[in-house]
Enzyme design. Structure first.
Site, PDB file in Angstrom:
ATOM      1  N   VAL A  27       0.815  -1.215   0.000  1.00 47.00           N
ATOM      2  CA  VAL A  27       0.000   0.000   0.000  1.00 47.00           C
ATOM      3  C   VAL A  27       0.852   1.271   0.000  1.00 47.00           C
ATOM      4  O   VAL A  27       2.044   1.236   0.251  1.00 47.00           O
ATOM      5  CB  VAL A  27      -0.968   0.016   1.205  1.00 47.00           C
ATOM      6  CG1 VAL A  27      -1.893  -1.183   1.160  1.00 47.00           C
ATOM      7  CG2 VAL A  27      -0.201   0.035   2.527  1.00 47.00           C
ATOM      8  N   GLU A  28       0.186   2.397  -0.265  1.00 46.39           N
ATOM      9  CA  GLU A  28       0.818   3.728  -0.350  1.00 46.39           C
ATOM     10  C   GLU A  28       1.987   3.736  -1.327  1.00 46.39           C
ATOM     11  O   GLU A  28       3.033   4.324  -1.079  1.00 46.39           O
ATOM     12  CB  GLU A  28       1.269   4.210   1.035  1.00 46.39           C
ATOM     13  CG  GLU A  28       0.117   4.615   1.937  1.00 46.39           C
ATOM     14  CD  GLU A  28       0.569   5.334   3.193  1.00 46.39           C
ATOM     15  OE1 GLU A  28       1.728   5.780   3.240  1.00 46.39           O
ATOM     16  OE2 GLU A  28      -0.247   5.461   4.103  1.00 46.39           O
ATOM     17  N   GLY A  29       1.809   3.081  -2.457  1.00 46.10           N
ATOM     18  CA  GLY A  29       2.871   2.975  -3.455  1.00 46.10           C
ATOM     19  C   GLY A  29       3.621   1.679  -3.239  1.00 46.10           C
ATOM     20  O   GLY A  29       4.341   1.524  -2.259  1.00 46.10           O
TER      21      GLY A  29
END
Length: 809
Positions: A495-497
């Site tokens: 997640v988050e990149g």
């Protein structure tokens, strides 16, 4: 030959000190004259005139500027906004090739206020005692209702909300430590708390919301009346947030506001369609933060048709909004699920910041994400490291095989040292970034470093811990305190990149432009067709490269040992080696950009390795800062040395990978001479140092307690983690008596069949005292409690709470 040597020596000394260009040329000129070779003296004189005299520069700089504009790759609007997001902070010093360590040491040490400390010691402690990871993940598949109520009542969801709106208004450091402590007890609860305080409606509202939006939503978010989620990720656009397919078209329509029940006719708004997934808290959210691409084909807002990514707030109960289904994250039970809607009409005043911020969503997101990446996931990784370091250190001393604690075996102490070192690196790195946030910085490049390296280090930590615990943690059940984190680590990686993207595209790709002292200035000059600004930046850039050539070669030849350090003593060698690697990195950066030009952004493997060099320099500097912040305790010396040495070694390995794979081989060969003339002269941490780290932590006292100060430590001996400390103390207390019994057994003075009977025989024969007997019995009872694994009925539903009583020996 003498003239050439003196020319290079004097010029090199002045270049090493990064004196001005004309001073370098003058020093080289004088050296050649002293050597008696007058024609050679003309060389530095000519070079100095070419690069330092404006009249001469005016002859060739227009051509250089024209060539630069041709080779400079164009940046998309989203790339431009990403580059401009955040601020340059300590990362700028690392890219400079000559970090000012006094700046590092002068940064304030992060501290909790009395109010923040009281919250961690009070409500956070109470919440942790409410949580049972097994029950949440396998039975309830949700937090217990009392925990939900407590989270809302105590303001956990409003830690970042300002007090004027009823929030706690904690520092970033406090916010991170609250999340860390909760995560050491229960990952699902930590995620539940972290998301509303990270990238989401609360953060966006405080920075960009209209007064009306702030006044309505922030008090409700602060007190848990509203539960927010932020819908960004789409099935076909995960890490590529700029490529979301969700769209909205400006039109006129009517709607009923679910907050007031009022109907509004013929208002200007947006008809939005979306399909999102992986949205944390979506199944229980009351307000949806929604990102979509906004279009105005009829020109109702102006001439611009493609307005761009826009963020809006939509009540979850609004007609057409679909939530309520769940994803099931690996190893966790936090609320996460999809949301979708088709042709949902929303008024323009639901856009965060109002119509003035329509199309500015990507800028808003990347700026806030650069802050959130420093806090949520890194804090969760730190928590995993703390809990793993604590449990594995104590377990390694409690558990024995072949008559020895397993931590005394070199294979185990090697893995334990890595666990401790990685944990020390993770928390030190985050604490330094939190310092930057709390003094007003938004270090976007550093946030990407943290996101990638902390989550990857947690993966390594958990792998080593699982190996050390062996069969103790391969069986699921309430007693297994590692398996949930082990199963959940892919979540943080993704997640988050996604980590692959973060490492290969973001860290160096953004840093080389944003944090480099001259590249962004040159690119902006080219974009703006500003020849004067380009001339100034380019001339300084040439000087920067030439001085880095000298610095890199000399520092590499000496491994930095003759360079200066801001501190003496045990930390000095690491500062000196950082001097060397920083100069190497600056030179590599420029030469890679020079030889590859715009194609470097597509050379993801090279970019990733360059990012690894920068990241490990940051990690090493954070480790040294952490050690000094803690007062340079003697018991922490070994772990500091191990963590710093490992970071430097990893930077060297990454640098070697760049040189081996740089396409332009002649430049690669020259760079190897300039950066590694003596080969690999930075060693990995030694076996002896690793054993020191492991032995210090297995004591279970000062060093381990300092490392795990932000960990929740249960006091109940029936808790699988709570039993470790009393078991560790009991094992140490009984150690001498156990040795006496083992000697009696070896000498065949005890003949009973089982360990328990032999112990009784030793007491009856007066070989040991009653006190020694009692110490051994308690030690063995607690040790059994530590090593036991769970069993269930045949349906794997009913856990046996009586397993500790089935002791037949």
């Amino acid at each position: 030959m003498l003239s050439l040597g003196l020319m290079l020596l004097l010029g090199g000394i002045v270049a090493y000190m990064r004196a001005k260009g004309w001073m370098i040329a003058l020093a080289a000129f004088v050296g050649a004259l002293i050597g008696g070779c007058y024609w050679l003296a003309l060389l530095p004189l000519v070079v100095g005139l070419v690069f330092c005299l404006p009249v001469v520069q005016n002859i060739y700089m227009p051509k250089v500027f024209s060539m630069f504009k041709k080779v400079t790759p164009p940046m998309s609007e989203t790339e431009q906004e990403a580059i401009n997001a955040g601020t340059v902070w300590w990362d700028g010093e690392l890219f400079s090739g000559k970090p000012d360590y006094q700046k590092l040491l002068n940064y304030p040490n992060p501290q909790l206020t009395a109010e923040e400390q009281a919250f961690i010691d009070g409500p956070v402690e109470v919440l942790c005692n409410m949580l049972n990871d097994w029950q949440i993940n396998h039975e309830l598949k949700d937090l217990p209702q009392e925990a939900w109520d407590f989270i809302k009542e105590q303001g956990f969801l409003g830690m970042i909300v300002k007090k004027q709106y009823g929030g706690l208004e904690f520092s970033n450091y406090a916010h991170a430590k609250v999340v860390t402590k909760i995560a050491t007890r229960c990952g699902s609860a930590a995620v539940t708390v972290m998301v509303p305080n990270s990238l989401g409606p609360g953060e966006l509202l405080q920075h960009y919301g209209t007064d009306a939006q702030k006044d309505y939503y922030l008090p409700r978010l602060a007190k848990g009346v509203d539960i927010p989620c932020f819908a960004l990720t789409s099935p076909s656009a995960g890490s590529d947030a700029g490529g979301i397919p969700d769209f909205g078209v400006v039109t006129r329509g009517s709607y009923i506001d679910p907050r007031t029940g009022e109907r509004h006719e013929d208002v200007l708004g947006v008809r939005v369609s979306w399909e999102k997934r992986w949205i944390t808290l979506a199944p229980v959210a009351t307000v949806l933060g929604l990102a979509f691409k906004m279009y105005d084909p009829d020109g109702l807002l102006g001439e611009k048709k493609d307005i761009g990514i826009t963020c809006a707030l939509v009540p979850a109960e609004y007609e057409g909004v679909n939530i309520g289904r769940r994803h099931w994250p690996s190893g966790s039970a936090f609320m996460n699920g999809p949301t979708w809607g088709a042709d949902v009409f929303i008024p323009l005043d639901w856009i965060i910041g109002g119509v003035a911020y329509a199309g500015r969503g990507w800028q808003m997101l990347v700026e806030c994400l650069s802050v959130g990446r420093c806090i949520s996931l890194p804090a969760n990784s730190v928590a995993g490291g703390l809990a793993t370091s604590y449990t594995t250190s104590l377990y390694s001393r409690i558990r024995d095989q072949f008559g020895l604690p397993i931590g005394k075996f070199e294979g185990v102490d090697e893995a334990l040292a890595r666990i401790i070192s990685n944990t020390y690196q993770m928390e030190a790195s985050q604490d330094l970034a939190l310092t930057g946030l709390d003094i007003g910085e938004k270090p976007s490049v550093i946030s990407a470093m943290l996101k990638y390296h902390n989550t990857e280090r947690l993966r390594k930590v958990l792998n080593d811990a699982m190996d050390i615990h062996g069969g103790r943690t391969v069986v699921q059940g309430p007693r297994n305190y590692l398996v949930a984190a082990y199963q959940a680590i892919p979540i943080a990686i993704t997640v988050e990149g996604a980590n692959i993207l973060t490492r290969s595209l973001m860290i160096f790709g953004q840093g080389a432009i944003r944090s480099h002292p001259y590249v962004l200035r040159e690119m902006m000059a080219a974009t703006n067709n500003d020849a004067s600004a380009f001339n100034q930046a380019f001339t300084k850039h040439v000087h920067f490269v030439m001085t880095n050539i000298v610095r890199s070669f000399w520092l590499s030849l000496t491994n930095g040992c003759l360079s200066s350090s801001p501190r003496k003593g045990v930390v000095a060698p690491y500062y000196k080696q950082m001097n060397r690697l920083a100069a190497n990195f600056a030179l590599l950066t420029d030469m890679c950009m020079f030889s590859l030009g715009g194609s470097l952004k597509f050379r993801e493997k090279l970019s990733a390795r360059l990012g690894d060099v920068a990241s490990n320099l940051y990690i090493c500097s954070a480790v040294l800062k952490r050690f000094e912040r803690d007062g340079s305790p003697k018991s922490d010396e070994a772990v500091m040395q191990y963590a710093a040495q490992q970071a430097l070694y990893d930077a060297q390995v990454a640098m070697d990978g760049v040189l081996k794979n740089l396409p332009n081989r002649p430049i690669a060969w020259i760079l190897r001479v300039l950066t590694m003339p003596a080969g690999h002269n930075i060693d990995a941490p030694s076996d002896k140092l690793g054993s020191k780290v492991a032995n210090e932590m297995m004591k279970g006292d000062e060093a381990l307690n300092r490392l795990t100060r932000f960990m929740f430590k249960p006091q109940d001996e029936q808790d699988p983690i709570g039993v470790l400390a009393p078991a560790h103390a009991a094992v140490l207390a009984a150690e001498a008596a156990e040795k006496k019994v083992r000697k009696l057994e070896r000498d065949n003075q005890l003949s009973a069949a089982s360990p328990a009977l032999r112990l009784q025989e030793a007491l009856d024969s007066a070989f040991i005292t009653q006190q020694e007997y009692d110490l051994i019995v308690r030690s063995r009872q607690l040790k059994r409690q530590v090593v036991m694994v769970d069993d269930f009925d045949m349906q794997l539903e009913q856990h046996d709470d009586k397993l500790l009583e089935r002791h037949v020996f």
